[in-house]
Design a protein around this motif. Structure first.
Motif, PDB file in Angstrom:
ATOM      1  N   LEU A 148      -5.626   1.736  13.678  1.00 56.40           N
ATOM      2  CA  LEU A 148      -6.685   0.734  13.582  1.00 56.40           C
ATOM      3  C   LEU A 148      -7.598   1.045  12.404  1.00 56.40           C
ATOM      4  O   LEU A 148      -7.934   0.163  11.611  1.00 56.40           O
ATOM      5  N   GLY A 149      -7.962   2.316  12.259  1.00 54.16           N
ATOM      6  CA  GLY A 149      -8.821   2.708  11.134  1.00 54.16           C
ATOM      7  C   GLY A 149      -8.154   2.465   9.792  1.00 54.16           C
ATOM      8  O   GLY A 149      -8.789   2.013   8.840  1.00 54.16           O
ATOM      9  N   LEU A 150      -6.848   2.750   9.704  1.00 57.81           N
ATOM     10  CA  LEU A 150      -6.127   2.541   8.455  1.00 57.81           C
ATOM     11  C   LEU A 150      -6.043   1.054   8.118  1.00 57.81           C
ATOM     12  O   LEU A 150      -6.248   0.656   6.970  1.00 57.81           O
TER      13      LEU A 150
ATOM     14  N   PHE B 282       0.814  -1.209   0.000  1.00 61.83           N
ATOM     15  CA  PHE B 282       0.000   0.000   0.000  1.00 61.83           C
ATOM     16  C   PHE B 282       0.846   1.257   0.000  1.00 61.83           C
ATOM     17  O   PHE B 282       1.976   1.271   0.471  1.00 61.83           O
ATOM     18  N   VAL B 283       0.243   2.333  -0.492  1.00 58.61           N
ATOM     19  CA  VAL B 283       0.836   3.657  -0.452  1.00 58.61           C
ATOM     20  C   VAL B 283       0.838   4.120   1.006  1.00 58.61           C
ATOM     21  O   VAL B 283      -0.203   4.051   1.674  1.00 58.61           O
ATOM     22  N   GLY B 284       1.971   4.564   1.504  1.00 57.98           N
ATOM     23  CA  GLY B 284       2.116   5.156   2.829  1.00 57.98           C
ATOM     24  C   GLY B 284       0.947   5.040   3.773  1.00 57.98           C
ATOM     25  O   GLY B 284       0.528   3.967   4.143  1.00 57.98           O
ATOM     26  N   ASN B 285       0.393   6.160   4.181  1.00 59.95           N
ATOM     27  CA  ASN B 285      -0.712   6.212   5.136  1.00 59.95           C
ATOM     28  C   ASN B 285      -2.066   6.229   4.447  1.00 59.95           C
ATOM     29  O   ASN B 285      -2.969   6.949   4.856  1.00 59.95           O
ATOM     30  N   ARG B 286      -2.223   5.403   3.432  1.00 61.80           N
ATOM     31  CA  ARG B 286      -3.471   5.398   2.660  1.00 61.80           C
ATOM     32  C   ARG B 286      -3.927   3.977   2.408  1.00 61.80           C
ATOM     33  O   ARG B 286      -3.160   3.033   2.520  1.00 61.80           O
TER      34      ARG B 286
END
Length: 133
Positions: free
Chosen positions: A75-77, A10-14
């Motif tokens: 957790l949401g990510l 995955f892309v970084g924080n996405r």
């Protein structure tokens, strides 16, 4: 658990899979299409050292300020990444009740903060597990 030669990256924080993950997503889709009785769970993981209490509402004791930048925290990510893959296979015709999701934040890390040039952060991943139908 389904074993593949690569991880979904995955892309970084996405919650956006990297383009190099497309062949693996296609392979997962083909397995589901060829096995109509197969039920799976996508399990999302992040590279942060946060636990399941990292919901983005406050800084986590085990993390940097990075984990509060994501909606829902680590957790949401992790949940969003698993949900993104479910959305992909459902959009391709797989019944939604054959695909479950879970997020584990940084509770099931595979390694420390080691970054490999070819794979990136291997903790930033979604695993595919088969479930009993």
């Amino acid at each position: 658990r389904m074993w593949f030669s690569q991880m979904i990256a995955f892309v970084g924080n996405r919650a956006i899979p990297l383009p190099r993950s497309q062949p693996l997503l296609t392979q997962i889709l083909r397995v589901l299409q060829a096995n109509p009785g197969l039920v799976i769970r996508f399990e999302g993981h992040v590279n942060a050292k946060c636990g399941l209490d990292c919901d983005g509402s406050r800084p986590c004791a085990n993390a940097t300020d990075q984990c509060i930048k994501c909606p829902g925290g680590s957790l949401g990510l992790s949940r969003a990444r698993a949900d993104a893959l479910k959305a992909f296979v459902v959009a391709c015709g797989i019944e939604h009740d054959r695909v479950y999701t879970a997020g584990f934040a940084g509770t099931r890390r595979l390694t420390g903060d080691v970054v490999d040039e070819d794979t990136g952060h291997i903790n930033r991943r979604v695993e595919v597990h088969t479930l009993l139908a």
